[in-house]
Design a protein around this motif. Structure first.
Motif, PDB file in Angstrom:
ATOM      1  N   ASN A 142      89.520  27.858  82.997  1.00 32.71           N
ATOM      2  CA  ASN A 142      88.854  26.586  83.234  1.00 32.71           C
ATOM      3  C   ASN A 142      87.643  26.477  82.331  1.00 32.71           C
ATOM      4  OD1 ASN A 142      90.660  25.905  85.209  1.00 32.71           O
ATOM      5  ND2 ASN A 142      89.343  26.488  86.913  1.00 32.71           N
ATOM      6  N   LEU A 143      87.378  25.255  81.893  1.00 35.31           N
ATOM      7  CA  LEU A 143      86.224  24.974  81.051  1.00 35.31           C
ATOM      8  C   LEU A 143      85.334  23.973  81.771  1.00 35.31           C
ATOM      9  CD1 LEU A 143      84.738  25.095  78.285  1.00 35.31           C
ATOM     10  CD2 LEU A 143      86.195  23.196  77.565  1.00 35.31           C
ATOM     11  N   THR A 144      84.044  24.270  81.850  1.00 40.21           N
ATOM     12  CA  THR A 144      83.082  23.326  82.399  1.00 40.21           C
ATOM     13  C   THR A 144      82.168  22.890  81.264  1.00 40.21           C
ATOM     14  OG1 THR A 144      83.151  24.289  84.597  1.00 40.21           O
ATOM     15  CG2 THR A 144      81.198  23.008  84.048  1.00 40.21           C
ATOM     16  N   LEU A 145      82.050  21.589  81.105  1.00 37.92           N
ATOM     17  CA  LEU A 145      81.282  20.989  80.027  1.00 37.92           C
ATOM     18  C   LEU A 145      80.088  20.265  80.638  1.00 37.92           C
ATOM     19  CD1 LEU A 145      81.337  20.062  76.968  1.00 37.92           C
ATOM     20  CD2 LEU A 145      82.677  18.128  77.774  1.00 37.92           C
ATOM     21  N   SER A 146      78.871  20.667  80.272  1.00 38.41           N
ATOM     22  CA  SER A 146      77.657  20.008  80.760  1.00 38.41           C
ATOM     23  C   SER A 146      76.987  19.297  79.594  1.00 38.41           C
ATOM     24  CB  SER A 146      76.686  21.023  81.352  1.00 38.41           C
ATOM     25  OG  SER A 146      77.258  21.653  82.469  1.00 38.41           O
ATOM     26  N   ILE A 147      76.717  18.005  79.764  1.00 42.10           N
ATOM     27  CA  ILE A 147      76.108  17.185  78.716  1.00 42.10           C
ATOM     28  C   ILE A 147      74.725  16.764  79.196  1.00 42.10           C
ATOM     29  CG2 ILE A 147      76.362  15.123  77.305  1.00 42.10           C
ATOM     30  CD1 ILE A 147      79.389  15.256  77.964  1.00 42.10           C
ATOM     31  N   ASP A 148      73.679  17.272  78.534  1.00 40.18           N
ATOM     32  CA  ASP A 148      72.305  16.911  78.870  1.00 40.18           C
ATOM     33  C   ASP A 148      71.924  15.634  78.142  1.00 40.18           C
ATOM     34  OD1 ASP A 148      72.121  19.148  80.436  1.00 40.18           O
ATOM     35  OD2 ASP A 148      71.035  20.342  78.964  1.00 40.18           O
ATOM     36  N   LEU A 149      71.397  14.668  78.888  1.00 41.06           N
ATOM     37  CA  LEU A 149      71.017  13.365  78.338  1.00 41.06           C
ATOM     38  C   LEU A 149      69.518  13.165  78.445  1.00 41.06           C
ATOM     39  CD1 LEU A 149      73.759  11.227  80.132  1.00 41.06           C
ATOM     40  CD2 LEU A 149      73.879  12.233  77.851  1.00 41.06           C
TER      41      LEU A 149
END
Length: 196
Positions: A142-149
């Motif tokens: 599994n891949l978890t992608l976190s995008i900081d804005l």
């Protein structure tokens, strides 16, 4: 700061009978994509938002003083046979500082008719983090992608109110602004201290 809602939206909110749909739009260079957590594709303002059950819009982190209000979007536990290949495909996009619009749409729960926008926020992508899970029994990970804005513009670049380059300074101020004309070379000029 107050927001004026469309009369139909305000009436639905006052009646307490609304359905909310969160839409996230990524304006990447050369490509615009949109996602939501619903069960089928949803078209709004000419863009088809794709359903994505791995998406979490996260919450806003407020700040005081010169700090900026940030937000993190997460795509959690996406199953993939090759995590590194999935990361490489994402890294092909020039996503840093790309605009992201998060809109909260108000609808009528009885008819599913869109009434208007409850709230909308615009951000820029600050950084993207990848988290790989352990290999499962079937060989899948599994891949978890976190995008900081962060909010767009100079407030997201620090409290000095100075741009990183002459072009950015002119873009946000005036085309004739020469404030940072020599900024790129000042670090290489020798400085003498003391008596001569």
């Amino acid at each position: 700061m107050s927001t004026v809602l469309d009369p139909a939206v305000q009436a639905a909110v006052d009646a307490g009978q609304i359905r909310r749909l969160d839409l996230i739009r990524f304006d990447l260079p050369g490509r615009t994509v949109g996602y939501h957590r619903g069960g089928r594709p949803f078209t709004y303002n000419g863009l088809t938002y794709l359903p994505n059950r791995y998406l979490s819009a996260g919450s806003m982190n407020s700040a005081l003083g010169v700090a900026v209000t940030t937000r993190t979007i997460t795509f959690s536990n996406i199953p993939t046979a090759d995590v590194n290949d999935a990361i490489a495909k994402i890294e092909e996009f020039n996503y840093l500082n790309a605009p992201v619009i998060i809109a909260h749409i108000c609808g009528d729960p009885a008819t599913d008719q869109v009434l208007g926008v409850l709230a909308s926020s615009i951000y820029e992508i600050d950084k993207v983090k990848f988290n790989k899970s352990a290999i499962a029994q079937g060989g899948e990970r599994n891949l978890t992608l976190s995008i900081d804005l962060q909010p767009p513009g100079r407030s997201a670049r620090g409290s000095t109110q100075v741009k990183r380059s002459q072009e950015e300074q002119q873009f946000d101020n005036a085309l004739t602004d020469t404030c940072l004309e020599y900024a790129s070379v000042t670090g290489s000029q020798p400085v003498e201290w003391g008596q001569r």
